[in-house]
Design a protein around this motif. Structure first.
Motif, PDB file in Angstrom:
ATOM      1  N   THR A 251       0.793  -1.232   0.000  1.00 57.49           N
ATOM      2  CA  THR A 251       0.000   0.000   0.000  1.00 57.49           C
ATOM      3  C   THR A 251       0.826   1.284   0.000  1.00 57.49           C
TER       4      THR A 251
ATOM      5  N   SER B 127     -17.168  -5.793   3.888  1.00 52.54           N
ATOM      6  CA  SER B 127     -15.709  -5.690   3.936  1.00 52.54           C
ATOM      7  C   SER B 127     -15.074  -6.642   4.946  1.00 52.54           C
TER       8      SER B 127
ATOM      9  N   GLN C   1      -8.898   6.198   3.556  1.00 48.67           N
ATOM     10  CA  GLN C   1      -8.187   5.536   2.461  1.00 48.67           C
ATOM     11  C   GLN C   1      -8.726   4.105   2.314  1.00 48.67           C
TER      12      GLN C   1
ATOM     13  N   GLN D  89      -9.456   2.152  -0.166  1.00 50.45           N
ATOM     14  CA  GLN D  89      -8.846   1.208  -1.096  1.00 50.45           C
ATOM     15  C   GLN D  89      -7.643   0.515  -0.453  1.00 50.45           C
TER      16      GLN D  89
ATOM     17  N   ARG E 294      -8.845  -1.904   2.213  1.00 50.54           N
ATOM     18  CA  ARG E 294      -9.333  -3.181   1.679  1.00 50.54           C
ATOM     19  C   ARG E 294      -8.173  -4.109   1.333  1.00 50.54           C
ATOM     20  N   LEU E 295      -7.096  -3.551   0.811  1.00 49.34           N
ATOM     21  CA  LEU E 295      -5.914  -4.363   0.505  1.00 49.34           C
ATOM     22  C   LEU E 295      -5.329  -4.967   1.778  1.00 49.34           C
TER      23      LEU E 295
END
Length: 231
Positions: free
Chosen positions: A27, A74, A205, A207, A210-211
């Motif tokens: 990330t 999620s 943040q 995205q 999620r990573l």
């Protein structure tokens, strides 16, 4: 420096620390983690603490998702963590495989180290075990509660003298130098807690968050999760 904020149960600290490098590679963000009793971490989220990724018990994640505090769909399971008995490294391991043996070990202990009996999963459960064994009042002078399991185990490791014992999540025992795992609680008192990681609804943040959830819960970290005590 770009930070990714994680509020986590102490049970997952070893896993998060073990993935710091991978999280940065994935990330470009450095983990800013707070670890502690699940009730305390939930309270910090509700009080407005910065949070991108939340790691709590399945029950609390589902509660927070229903309240709109977690991004829908999620959440990912990390595995089950059992509650166990520990002693200082190098000390003889007492028998704790039956209720009678556990009772004898606790009654013989000069100090009993465990996490917050009001907000920590293992601490709440351990107090119920003492009640069920009928020894809560008898061992009260020996009880040494701490804000979370990690702190309880560090204090156990640093304490001097024989006859000390601890109880918390397996993951926190394995993560702490100077203490050793004796065994899980007897089957009659077993506590196997499912932990989950999820993206906080107010993540700035999402995205990257999620990573990180995928990295924590996915196949690439399966061996690390197992070595940390997740089943």
């Amino acid at each position: 420096m770009s930070l990714l904020h994680i509020l986590s149960a102490g049970a997952a600290q070893g896993l998060v620390e073990g993935l710091r490098g991978a999280i940065y590679s994935e990330t470009g963000r450095t983990v800013q983690g707070q670890f502690g009793a699940v009730g305390l971490m939930r309270d910090r989220l509700l009080e407005g603490a910065s949070c991108d990724v939340l790691i709590l018990t399945q029950a609390l994640i589902e509660e927070l998702a229903a309240a709109g505090r977690v991004q829908p769909l999620s959440a990912r399971p990390l595995g089950r963590v059992r509650t166990a008995i520990a002693v200082k490294a190098g000390e003889p391991a007492p028998r704790v495989d039956t209720p009678e043996a556990l009772k004898a070990a606790l009654l013989a202990a000069r100090g009993i180290y465990f996490p917050d009996p009001l907000k920590a999963t293992a601490g709440i459960h351990f107090m119920s075990v003492l009640q069920r064994l009928g020894i809560a009042e008898r061992v009260a002078p020996a009880l040494r509660p701490y804000p979370n399991g990690a702190t309880a185990m560090k204090e156990l490791a640093a304490a001097s003298g024989p006859g000390l014992i601890g109880c918390t999540q397996v993951t926190e025992i394995l993560y702490t130098p100077g203490v050793q795992l004796v065994a899980n609680l007897p089957s009659e008192f077993e506590l196997a807690t499912v932990y989950m990681a999820a993206v906080a609804a107010k993540s700035e943040q999402p995205q990257a968050a999620r990573l990180v959830v995928e990295l924590l819960a996915g196949a690439r970290s399966a061996a690390l999760r197992q070595s940390c005590g997740f089943q």
